[in-house]
Design a protein around this motif. Structure first.
Motif, mmCIF file in Angstrom:
data_model
loop_
_atom_site.group_PDB
_atom_site.id
_atom_site.type_symbol
_atom_site.label_atom_id
_atom_site.label_comp_id
_atom_site.label_asym_id
_atom_site.label_seq_id
_atom_site.Cartn_x
_atom_site.Cartn_y
_atom_site.Cartn_z
ATOM 1 N N LEU A 1 49.380 46.639 35.931
ATOM 2 C CA LEU A 1 49.862 46.744 35.129
ATOM 3 C C LEU A 1 52.066 46.355 36.198
ATOM 4 O O LEU A 1 52.739 46.290 36.128
ATOM 5 C CB LEU A 1 50.264 47.528 33.464
ATOM 6 C CG LEU A 1 49.909 47.003 33.025
ATOM 7 C CD1 LEU A 1 49.947 48.107 31.455
ATOM 8 C CD2 LEU A 1 49.810 45.509 32.004
ATOM 9 N N ILE A 2 51.873 46.571 37.589
ATOM 10 C CA ILE A 2 52.774 46.786 38.230
ATOM 11 C C ILE A 2 53.700 45.792 38.078
ATOM 12 O O ILE A 2 54.340 45.742 38.380
ATOM 13 C CB ILE A 2 51.793 47.894 39.403
ATOM 14 C CG1 ILE A 2 51.984 49.354 39.430
ATOM 15 C CG2 ILE A 2 53.374 47.041 40.638
ATOM 16 C CD1 ILE A 2 51.210 49.400 40.800
ATOM 17 N N GLY A 3 52.817 44.860 38.532
ATOM 18 C CA GLY A 3 53.382 43.561 38.520
ATOM 19 C C GLY A 3 54.212 42.822 37.112
ATOM 20 O O GLY A 3 55.311 42.619 36.607
ATOM 21 N N VAL A 4 53.342 43.546 36.187
ATOM 22 C CA VAL A 4 54.121 43.041 34.778
ATOM 23 C C VAL A 4 55.565 44.065 34.593
ATOM 24 O O VAL A 4 56.507 43.071 33.728
ATOM 25 C CB VAL A 4 53.195 43.404 33.461
ATOM 26 C CG1 VAL A 4 53.591 42.911 32.488
ATOM 27 C CG2 VAL A 4 51.855 42.333 33.860
ATOM 28 N N THR A 5 55.720 45.237 34.544
ATOM 29 C CA THR A 5 56.741 45.784 34.592
ATOM 30 C C THR A 5 57.569 46.697 34.973
ATOM 31 O O THR A 5 58.919 46.563 34.687
ATOM 32 C CB THR A 5 55.829 47.280 33.561
ATOM 33 O OG1 THR A 5 55.100 47.914 34.405
ATOM 34 C CG2 THR A 5 55.112 47.092 32.671
ATOM 35 N N ALA B 1 56.631 37.677 34.869
ATOM 36 C CA ALA B 1 56.181 38.995 34.774
ATOM 37 C C ALA B 1 55.423 37.896 33.504
ATOM 38 O O ALA B 1 53.141 38.620 34.350
ATOM 39 C CB ALA B 1 56.644 39.489 33.288
ATOM 40 N N ALA B 2 55.105 36.842 32.708
ATOM 41 C CA ALA B 2 53.866 36.290 33.094
ATOM 42 C C ALA B 2 52.927 35.897 33.982
ATOM 43 O O ALA B 2 51.646 35.291 34.186
ATOM 44 C CB ALA B 2 54.210 35.000 32.631
ATOM 45 N N PHE B 3 53.741 35.674 34.611
ATOM 46 C CA PHE B 3 52.740 35.167 36.725
ATOM 47 C C PHE B 3 52.016 36.560 37.019
ATOM 48 O O PHE B 3 50.894 36.128 37.366
ATOM 49 C CB PHE B 3 53.692 35.231 37.385
ATOM 50 C CG PHE B 3 53.451 34.253 39.095
ATOM 51 C CD1 PHE B 3 51.958 33.281 39.033
ATOM 52 C CD2 PHE B 3 53.300 35.250 39.765
ATOM 53 C CE1 PHE B 3 52.014 33.214 39.580
ATOM 54 C CE2 PHE B 3 52.676 35.269 41.171
ATOM 55 C CZ PHE B 3 51.747 34.168 41.058
ATOM 56 N N ALA B 4 52.501 37.524 36.991
ATOM 57 C CA ALA B 4 52.055 38.706 37.408
ATOM 58 C C ALA B 4 50.848 38.999 36.572
ATOM 59 O O ALA B 4 49.894 39.123 37.402
ATOM 60 C CB ALA B 4 52.983 39.867 37.185
ATOM 61 N N LEU B 5 50.831 38.628 35.212
ATOM 62 C CA LEU B 5 49.767 39.307 34.136
ATOM 63 C C LEU B 5 48.837 38.372 34.910
ATOM 64 O O LEU B 5 47.207 38.655 34.522
ATOM 65 C CB LEU B 5 50.287 39.022 33.018
ATOM 66 C CG LEU B 5 49.437 39.272 31.455
ATOM 67 C CD1 LEU B 5 49.040 40.543 31.512
ATOM 68 C CD2 LEU B 5 50.338 39.244 30.420
ATOM 69 N N LEU B 6 48.867 36.908 35.072
ATOM 70 C CA LEU B 6 48.094 35.742 34.963
ATOM 71 C C LEU B 6 47.502 36.379 35.930
ATOM 72 O O LEU B 6 46.098 36.030 36.228
ATOM 73 C CB LEU B 6 48.774 35.011 34.285
ATOM 74 C CG LEU B 6 49.206 34.231 32.994
ATOM 75 C CD1 LEU B 6 49.961 32.971 32.629
ATOM 76 C CD2 LEU B 6 47.794 34.005 32.366
ATOM 77 N N VAL B 7 48.017 36.620 37.405
ATOM 78 C CA VAL B 7 47.338 35.925 38.606
ATOM 79 C C VAL B 7 47.178 37.575 39.285
ATOM 80 O O VAL B 7 46.564 37.424 40.033
ATOM 81 C CB VAL B 7 48.298 34.894 39.291
ATOM 82 C CG1 VAL B 7 48.062 34.551 41.035
ATOM 83 C CG2 VAL B 7 49.075 33.673 38.989
#
Length: 260
Positions: A68-72, A112-118
């Motif tokens: 979750l680092i990239g998401v948050t 955030a969406a890109f981080a969650l998916l990739v």
């Protein structure tokens, strides 16, 4: 709504171009996750159960946090708003046909969406390959994690938006952001699950918005969470977004009042 969707897509597309940075981020998350997990395994070797957590629970939370680092964006990056206030280009933002808060929110949700998916999925896969993670077979737990991750992204944006808005009053938001980057990992349960803190300290930390970034999503996956955890995230997301919109409106009037 069309503008919001267009800015969201722009943010997603923009961050999808940084492929080398994304790959290096996955590697770094995996390495630091492994180091943190081994430290916690040593702790649980001396005490197998701590406040309802087992070693597997703690290690799972470590990799949920890394995923979750990239998401948050708990470690950053900051919103560009702070830099735009410093160089004066924020004045052009007021001419856009959408409230500034919604503009920055749409752009950040694309990131955030890109981080969650990739980035999140491979990071969690690395953790599962290296350690015995608690990964449920119940799809409802995964759905709860997904909802919690979206709410965590909103809370993360809300916090970073407030950090950036401080530039209107302080002329430079970097000091506030630096403090936020220190508080976030400690108070969110990323460096150490909040369950391992003394009860009185953990109770206070759970009330703060940072707990919504990692601790609540991890507990949703582990099955320790309750609907109250999602409510905690939703309340903080709404409060932070509302406060950000209010301060953004006041900052715009302040900017106009100063003449540009």
């Amino acid at each position: 709504m069309r503008v919001f969707c267009a800015v969201f897509a722009r943010g997603l597309r923009r961050h999808s171009t940084y492929r080398a940075a994304t790959l290096s981020g996955i590697v770094v998350n995996g390495v630091f996750g492994a180091i943190n997990a081994m430290v916690l395994l040593a702790v649980f070797d001396a005490r197998p159960h701590i406040n309802g957590y087992t070693a597997a629970d703690a290690v799972t939370q470590v990799f949920v946090g890394q995923a979750l680092i990239g998401v948050t964006a708990v470690f950053g990056p900051p919103l560009e708003l702070g830099a735009r206030v410093r160089d004066g280009t924020v004045a052009s933002d007021l001419l856009r046909p959408v409230p500034p808060t919604l503009w920055w929110l749409a752009q950040d949700l694309g990131r955030a969406a890109f981080a969650l998916l990739v980035r999140s999925v491979p990071t969690l896969a690395v953790g599962a390959a290296l350690f015995d993670l608690v990964l449920p077979a119940d799809p409802l737990r995964w759905a709860a994690l997904l909802v919690s991750a979206v709410l965590a992204a909103l809370v993360g944006f809300g916090l970073r938006h407030l950090y950036a808005l401080s530039a209107f009053w302080l002329a430079d938001s970097r000091g506030v952001e630096a403090v936020g980057w220190l508080l976030g990992p400690f108070c969110s349960g990323m460096l150490l699950p909040l369950t391992l803190f003394p009860d009185s300290v953990a109770a206070v930390l759970r009330l703060l918005p940072w707990a919504a970034l990692v601790q609540v999503p991890a507990e949703m996956l582990l099955g320790h969470g309750a609907p109250g955890g999602l409510a905690h995230q939703a309340v903080w997301a709404a409060a932070l977004l509302a406060l950000g919109a209010l301060l953004s409106a006041r900052a715009a009037r302040r900017l106009v009042g100063q003449g540009g």
